[in-house]
Structure formats: C-alpha cells, structure tokens
Design a protein around this motif. Structure first.
Motif, short mmCIF file in Angstrom:
data_model
loop_
_atom_site.label_atom_id
_atom_site.label_comp_id
_atom_site.label_asym_id
_atom_site.label_seq_id
_atom_site.Cartn_x
_atom_site.Cartn_y
_atom_site.Cartn_z
N TRP A 22 0.83 -1.21 0.00
CA TRP A 22 0.00 0.00 0.00
C TRP A 22 0.87 1.26 0.00
O TRP A 22 0.58 2.21 -0.71
N ARG A 23 1.93 1.26 0.78
CA ARG A 23 2.82 2.42 0.84
C ARG A 23 3.47 2.68 -0.52
O ARG A 23 3.62 3.82 -0.96
N LYS A 24 3.89 1.60 -1.20
CA LYS A 24 4.50 1.76 -2.52
C LYS A 24 3.50 2.36 -3.51
O LYS A 24 3.84 3.28 -4.25
N ARG A 25 2.30 1.88 -3.50
CA ARG A 25 1.28 2.39 -4.42
C ARG A 25 0.94 3.84 -4.09
O ARG A 25 0.71 4.64 -5.00
N VAL A 79 3.67 6.03 -5.46
CA VAL A 79 3.58 6.12 -6.92
C VAL A 79 2.46 7.09 -7.27
O VAL A 79 2.61 7.94 -8.16
N PHE A 80 1.35 7.01 -6.60
CA PHE A 80 0.21 7.89 -6.87
C PHE A 80 0.58 9.35 -6.60
O PHE A 80 0.28 10.24 -7.38
N LYS A 81 1.25 9.58 -5.47
CA LYS A 81 1.63 10.95 -5.10
C LYS A 81 2.67 11.52 -6.08
O LYS A 81 2.69 12.72 -6.35
N SER A 82 3.54 10.65 -6.57
CA SER A 82 4.56 11.14 -7.52
C SER A 82 3.93 11.54 -8.85
O SER A 82 4.44 12.42 -9.55
N ILE A 83 2.82 10.91 -9.23
CA ILE A 83 2.16 11.26 -10.47
C ILE A 83 1.46 12.61 -10.33
O ILE A 83 1.51 13.44 -11.23
#
Length: 173
Positions: A162-165, A168-172
């Motif tokens: 969940w942390r990885k996803r 990734v979402f925040k970086s987008i």
C-alpha cells in the motif's frame, strides 16, 4: 325438446332474454342458435311468451298474467323475511370466515414431533455455545502464536504494498 327447454328457462328465471342469452344458457344442453330462435318464435305464436322488439333486438319475456299479486302487508312481510335471511347469511359468512381463520392458525402451528425436533436442535446449539463460552471464560487462547505470526506478516506485507502504491500515486500528481 328445444321449445320445452327454452320455456322452462324463461319461466324459471322470470326475466327478459334475448336469443343469444338463451343460447348461452342452453349451450350445455347442446341446443344451437337456430333451434332456440325457432323455439322462441313458436312460443310467441302459441302465446306462452311475449316478444318485444327494441330496434333489431328481440326480447322474450314470460307472460305475467295469472301471477299472484301480493298485498302491501304480504310484500312488507316478504321484505322483512328477506332482510332477516340476509342478516343470517352475513352471520353465517362471518362464522365461516372465523372458522377458516382458526383452521389456518392451527395448520400453521407446529406439531408435537416438529416441536420436539426443534427443541433438540436448539438444545445442541445451546450446549455447543455454552462450551465455547466456558473456554473463553477460562482464558483459553483463541489464536495460536503461529496463526498470530502469520497474520501479522500478511498485514506487514499488505501495508508495504500500500505504501509503494501511495508513493507512486503521489509522484504522479
């Protein structure tokens, strides 16, 4: 045969009939429309039935001559008797309805065998739940250490994914 059946029907009901109404009522006896029409015509000629024409429609009416005319007292007595009979009919219908309701309630209730089976089933359920409750009260552990360790490991793995996803979402954005 048709003439007698038509005359009997008209006199029995003592109301006006058209040919089709007579045919409908006499259909069960196998009398056809042409036979009914001929029988009606012969009954009118012999004077046993009166025919009144209303445009294209002919109504065949039983003769009313010779019928007894009731006096006012007799008519009032008949009306009172009719009212009494109607009240008795309503009371009978109500009693029948109450009896049917009672019958339905008896039919929907359980029999002794069904009750004993239901009691036995509920008793076994109660005993199994009482045993479970006794185990809980005595401090028995519901989860073994191995199961606990496996669950905690699965939770940590899910949290990492969940942390990885999330990153990734925040970086987008």
């Amino acid at each position: 045969m048709a003439e007698a059946a038509v005359l009997n029907l008209i006199q029995q009901h003592n109301k006006p009939f058209g040919v089709q109404g007579l045919v409908d009522n006499l259909q069960s006896q196998g009398i056809k429309k042409t036979a009914v029409q001929k029988a009606c015509d012969s009954l009118v000629e012999s004077g046993k039935v009166v025919c009144k024409e209303f445009g294209k429609t002919k109504l065949y009416i039983p003769k009313q001559e010779g019928l007894q005319v009731l006096s006012k007292e007799e008519m009032d007595a008949k009306k009172a008797e009719l009212k009494q009979l109607q009240e008795q009919l309503v009371a009978s219908h109500k009693a029948a309805k109450d009896t049917e309701a009672e019958l339905r309630s008896w039919q929907s209730s359980m029999t002794a065998a069904e009750l004993s089976a239901n009691v036995a089933e509920l008793t076994t359920l109660r005993d199994s739940q009482a045993a479970k409750l006794a185990g809980l009260r005595n401090g028995a552990k519901l989860v073994s250490p191995e199961e606990r360790k496996q669950t905690e490991t699965a939770l940590r793995t899910a949290m990492n994914i969940w942390r990885k996803r999330r990153s990734v979402f925040k970086s987008i954005w």
